[in-house]
Design an enzyme around this catalytic site. Sequence first.
Site, PDB file in Angstrom:
ATOM      1  N   GLY A   1       0.853  -1.197   0.000  1.00 50.15           N
ATOM      2  CA  GLY A   1       0.000   0.000   0.000  1.00 50.15           C
ATOM      3  C   GLY A   1       0.881   1.237   0.000  1.00 50.15           C
ATOM      4  O   GLY A   1       2.085   1.169  -0.299  1.00 50.15           O
TER       5      GLY A   1
ATOM      6  N   ALA B   1       2.300   2.968   2.295  1.00 46.70           N
ATOM      7  CA  ALA B   1       3.474   3.009   3.179  1.00 46.70           C
ATOM      8  C   ALA B   1       4.605   2.146   2.612  1.00 46.70           C
ATOM      9  O   ALA B   1       5.752   2.604   2.498  1.00 46.70           O
ATOM     10  CB  ALA B   1       3.087   2.549   4.576  1.00 46.70           C
TER      11      ALA B   1
ATOM     12  N   GLN C   1     -11.217   6.637   0.079  1.00 53.41           N
ATOM     13  CA  GLN C   1     -12.066   7.514  -0.736  1.00 53.41           C
ATOM     14  C   GLN C   1     -11.761   8.981  -0.490  1.00 53.41           C
ATOM     15  O   GLN C   1     -11.445   9.734  -1.398  1.00 53.41           O
ATOM     16  CB  GLN C   1     -13.545   7.251  -0.407  1.00 53.41           C
ATOM     17  CG  GLN C   1     -14.037   5.888  -0.776  1.00 53.41           C
ATOM     18  CD  GLN C   1     -15.515   5.713  -0.440  1.00 53.41           C
ATOM     19  OE1 GLN C   1     -16.133   6.561   0.209  1.00 53.41           O
ATOM     20  NE2 GLN C   1     -16.083   4.610  -0.858  1.00 53.41           N
ATOM     21  N   GLY C   2     -11.868   9.371   0.785  1.00 54.46           N
ATOM     22  CA  GLY C   2     -11.893  10.793   1.149  1.00 54.46           C
ATOM     23  C   GLY C   2     -10.709  11.561   0.622  1.00 54.46           C
ATOM     24  O   GLY C   2     -10.859  12.537  -0.129  1.00 54.46           O
ATOM     25  N   GLY C   3      -9.505  11.157   1.001  1.00 52.90           N
ATOM     26  CA  GLY C   3      -8.350  11.874   0.489  1.00 52.90           C
ATOM     27  C   GLY C   3      -7.179  11.876   1.435  1.00 52.90           C
ATOM     28  O   GLY C   3      -7.050  11.003   2.296  1.00 52.90           O
TER      29      GLY C   3
ATOM     30  N   GLU D   1     -13.396  17.285   5.985  1.00 60.95           N
ATOM     31  CA  GLU D   1     -13.881  16.072   6.666  1.00 60.95           C
ATOM     32  C   GLU D   1     -14.028  16.362   8.146  1.00 60.95           C
ATOM     33  O   GLU D   1     -13.671  17.447   8.620  1.00 60.95           O
ATOM     34  CB  GLU D   1     -12.934  14.898   6.396  1.00 60.95           C
ATOM     35  CG  GLU D   1     -13.059  14.437   4.947  1.00 60.95           C
ATOM     36  CD  GLU D   1     -12.254  13.202   4.627  1.00 60.95           C
ATOM     37  OE1 GLU D   1     -12.062  12.355   5.511  1.00 60.95           O
ATOM     38  OE2 GLU D   1     -11.805  13.096   3.477  1.00 60.95           O
TER      39      GLU D   1
ATOM     40  N   ASP E   1      -2.528  -9.792   9.527  1.00 57.71           N
ATOM     41  CA  ASP E   1      -1.399 -10.709   9.293  1.00 57.71           C
ATOM     42  C   ASP E   1      -0.086 -10.187   9.887  1.00 57.71           C
ATOM     43  O   ASP E   1       0.609 -10.889  10.615  1.00 57.71           O
ATOM     44  CB  ASP E   1      -1.193 -10.941   7.784  1.00 57.71           C
ATOM     45  CG  ASP E   1      -2.204 -11.922   7.203  1.00 57.71           C
ATOM     46  OD1 ASP E   1      -3.103 -12.358   7.941  1.00 57.71           O
ATOM     47  OD2 ASP E   1      -2.079 -12.257   6.009  1.00 57.71           O
TER      48      ASP E   1
ATOM     49  N   HIS F   1     -15.990   3.463  11.386  1.00 54.90           N
ATOM     50  CA  HIS F   1     -16.440   4.556  10.519  1.00 54.90           C
ATOM     51  C   HIS F   1     -17.950   4.679  10.695  1.00 54.90           C
ATOM     52  O   HIS F   1     -18.655   3.670  10.711  1.00 54.90           O
ATOM     53  CB  HIS F   1     -16.093   4.250   9.061  1.00 54.90           C
ATOM     54  CG  HIS F   1     -16.147   5.469   8.190  1.00 54.90           C
ATOM     55  ND1 HIS F   1     -17.327   6.060   7.831  1.00 54.90           N
ATOM     56  CD2 HIS F   1     -15.161   6.231   7.635  1.00 54.90           C
ATOM     57  CE1 HIS F   1     -17.063   7.123   7.069  1.00 54.90           C
ATOM     58  NE2 HIS F   1     -15.753   7.248   6.938  1.00 54.90           N
TER      59      HIS F   1
ATOM     60  N   ARG G   1     -14.943  11.198  14.515  1.00 50.30           N
ATOM     61  CA  ARG G   1     -15.537   9.944  14.068  1.00 50.30           C
ATOM     62  C   ARG G   1     -16.108   9.080  15.193  1.00 50.30           C
ATOM     63  O   ARG G   1     -17.162   8.474  15.064  1.00 50.30           O
ATOM     64  CB  ARG G   1     -14.440   9.151  13.382  1.00 50.30           C
ATOM     65  CG  ARG G   1     -14.853   8.592  12.094  1.00 50.30           C
ATOM     66  CD  ARG G   1     -13.649   8.090  11.400  1.00 50.30           C
ATOM     67  NE  ARG G   1     -13.494   8.810  10.155  1.00 50.30           N
ATOM     68  CZ  ARG G   1     -12.544   8.536   9.275  1.00 50.30           C
ATOM     69  NH1 ARG G   1     -11.664   7.587   9.529  1.00 50.30           N
ATOM     70  NH2 ARG G   1     -12.461   9.205   8.162  1.00 50.30           N
TER      71      ARG G   1
ATOM     72  N   HIS H   1     -13.192   0.140  10.801  1.00 50.17           N
ATOM     73  CA  HIS H   1     -12.568   0.866   9.683  1.00 50.17           C
ATOM     74  C   HIS H   1     -11.056   0.948   9.787  1.00 50.17           C
ATOM     75  O   HIS H   1     -10.351   0.759   8.794  1.00 50.17           O
ATOM     76  CB  HIS H   1     -13.169   2.273   9.654  1.00 50.17           C
ATOM     77  CG  HIS H   1     -12.682   3.135   8.533  1.00 50.17           C
ATOM     78  ND1 HIS H   1     -12.889   2.824   7.212  1.00 50.17           N
ATOM     79  CD2 HIS H   1     -11.999   4.315   8.537  1.00 50.17           C
ATOM     80  CE1 HIS H   1     -12.358   3.774   6.439  1.00 50.17           C
ATOM     81  NE2 HIS H   1     -11.799   4.674   7.219  1.00 50.17           N
TER      82      HIS H   1
ATOM     83  N   ARG I   1      -8.405   8.366  15.270  1.00 47.69           N
ATOM     84  CA  ARG I   1      -7.676   8.994  14.153  1.00 47.69           C
ATOM     85  C   ARG I   1      -8.488  10.110  13.500  1.00 47.69           C
ATOM     86  O   ARG I   1      -9.688   9.947  13.233  1.00 47.69           O
ATOM     87  CB  ARG I   1      -7.360   7.919  13.110  1.00 47.69           C
ATOM     88  CG  ARG I   1      -6.617   8.423  11.914  1.00 47.69           C
ATOM     89  CD  ARG I   1      -6.206   7.273  11.035  1.00 47.69           C
ATOM     90  NE  ARG I   1      -7.335   6.600  10.427  1.00 47.69           N
ATOM     91  CZ  ARG I   1      -7.952   7.016   9.330  1.00 47.69           C
ATOM     92  NH1 ARG I   1      -7.566   8.128   8.727  1.00 47.69           N
ATOM     93  NH2 ARG I   1      -8.958   6.335   8.826  1.00 47.69           N
TER      94      ARG I   1
ATOM     95  N   LEU J   1      -3.335   7.994   5.109  1.00 42.93           N
ATOM     96  CA  LEU J   1      -2.480   7.939   3.920  1.00 42.93           C
ATOM     97  C   LEU J   1      -1.235   8.791   4.147  1.00 42.93           C
ATOM     98  O   LEU J   1      -0.121   8.425   3.760  1.00 42.93           O
ATOM     99  CB  LEU J   1      -3.244   8.436   2.686  1.00 42.93           C
ATOM    100  CG  LEU J   1      -4.454   7.596   2.246  1.00 42.93           C
ATOM    101  CD1 LEU J   1      -5.142   8.245   1.046  1.00 42.93           C
ATOM    102  CD2 LEU J   1      -4.039   6.177   1.889  1.00 42.93           C
TER     103      LEU J   1
HETATM  104  C1  SIN Z   1     -13.526   8.513   4.370  1.00 41.17           C
HETATM  105  O1  SIN Z   1     -13.444   8.831   3.188  1.00 41.17           O
HETATM  106  O2  SIN Z   1     -14.517   8.781   5.053  1.00 41.17           O
HETATM  107  C2  SIN Z   1     -12.405   7.765   5.014  1.00 41.17           C
HETATM  108  C3  SIN Z   1     -11.244   8.631   5.164  1.00 41.17           C
HETATM  109  C4  SIN Z   1     -10.352   8.115   6.242  1.00 41.17           C
HETATM  110  O3  SIN Z   1     -10.522   6.993   6.710  1.00 41.17           O
HETATM  111  O4  SIN Z   1      -9.498   8.880   6.676  1.00 41.17           O
END
Ligand code: SIN
Length: 534
Positions: free
Chosen positions: A12, A14, A48-50, A116, A223, A244, A291, A353, A388, A394
């Site tokens: 991924g 990282a 998705q979000g960014g 967000e 894993d 989430h 969240r 999530h 978080r 990311l």
């Molecule tokens: C989301 O798009 O809601 C997830 C973003 C994230 O997990 O930071």
Amino acid sequence: MAETEVLIIGCGIAGATAALQLARNPGRQITVITRAADPHESNTQYAQGGIIGRGLNDDPEILLADILAAGAGVSSPYAARILAEEGPPILHEVLEKSAGVKFDSDSSGQPLWGKEAAHSRRRVLHVGDGTGAAIMNGLITALRSCPNITIESNVTAVDLITFPHHSRDPLDNYQPIACHGAYMFNRPEHTVHRYLAAVTVLATGGLGRIYRNTTNPPGSRGDGLAMALRAGARIVNAEYVQFHPTALAAPGAEGLLISEAVRGEGGILLTPDGRQFMAGYSPEWKDLAPRDVVARAIHHEMETHDYSYVLLDIASRMPADAIRSRFPNIYAQCLKAGIDITRELIPVVPAAHYFCGGVLVDEWGRSSIDNLYAVGEISCTGVHGANRLASTSLLEGLVWGNRAARHVEKTLNQAAARKPGFTDVPPWDESGLFAEPDPALIQGDMQTIQNIMWHYVGLVRNEERLSRAIRELRHLWNEIETFYRTTKLADGLIGLRNAIEVALLIAQAAQHNRQSRGCHYRHDSVSVEGDRLI
Ligand code: SIN
């Protein structure tokens, strides 16, 4: 048998970032292993979000304050500062320049900053609602252009090779624990091989799949965490599993993430009878509360009023064309499930999530085991604390992937001098294992783990639920261990054994910590931050 200088397990953001940074030295030899057939397949792919950039009227101090506030007093200010200061410039260097990712921008080339939950500024860069997929496309293309990086797909890591554990020399008992690579299962061939490396980087992602409802893809079964645990690495904050608030609740499409960015663009949550409820739980942030608060509020509404979901309204808040262009994937996936989000309300429920705990690492991604680094979701740098902040994951993978690689580059010669040869490490021994792995047993046991975790170690915990979970998981652990010790290896069996180990780890950490904070909520405990609890 394989030998490499740096073994990176997981591909991924990282793992890929670490590989790219290391590959800048043409003399380095890097092997990246991925369990999936397609190296794009990773948790990152589904983001998705960014990812956080340096937004409008923003600076590192403001971002730092937001991370610490979301983390509910458990984030390391030192680690969070590294992220806030280094993140946006590294994002530009690695993603925009090296990987060629083009984030959404206006006609004058200015970024279209997204918002967000719990962010005090608009600062989220995105590519529609497929940011992770765009990042993986860029990174994999960049990896493939590096002649000193080998990507091996369809390979599942089984166990880390650590001394003294796997050493043939009894004198190694007097040395600190050190990692020298991993045993790897070749999925098509059903064979296990020793991969020896001077340095090993764990980048295996998360563990959402140990829960019944999750936004995570199938590989997220803990894993890397389980391998690190068996090897004796220090693991922290395992009770902090983030849920989430908004996963789609439609038959056949359960777990589809409905990005927080939908609420960032004005979406609001409603009960099935049309009542807005978030102001009652968070007068300050309302639908964009941290969240953990939103997920618990939804859970509370569902439990109190016996709803099986709540609703998310974006249709009345944004023009249909704007919805389709900002959220093309969510629009298409929901349509497939029979919901037109430009006209209809979206039924949503919380789902597991993100794992905020992990293998404890320092500012360079070093674990407590020599020559073993951990980056991305499997690691705990301290940034996320008990909850978080959206779109930091990311960025953390990017920053620590890059930092770990820089540290490896400086210290590789020392590590290489201690690397054992094949005669020093025993080959994998499958003699005496004749039973074929029974898929019904693997699937049945996995579902049992997922149900236990969902009901007893979920969003709302208490002593009775946790001790029941631990009793049942221990019993299952015995069964699975016997199964593992008598059965030929298979990817599903490896995952099952890992899943039971990390499930127990989380349940025990949750039982041990009686203080509710962030995403670890026990309704039998005293609150340490009353305003965030329900
Ligand atoms: C989301 O798009 O809601 C997830 C973003 C994230 O997990 O930071």
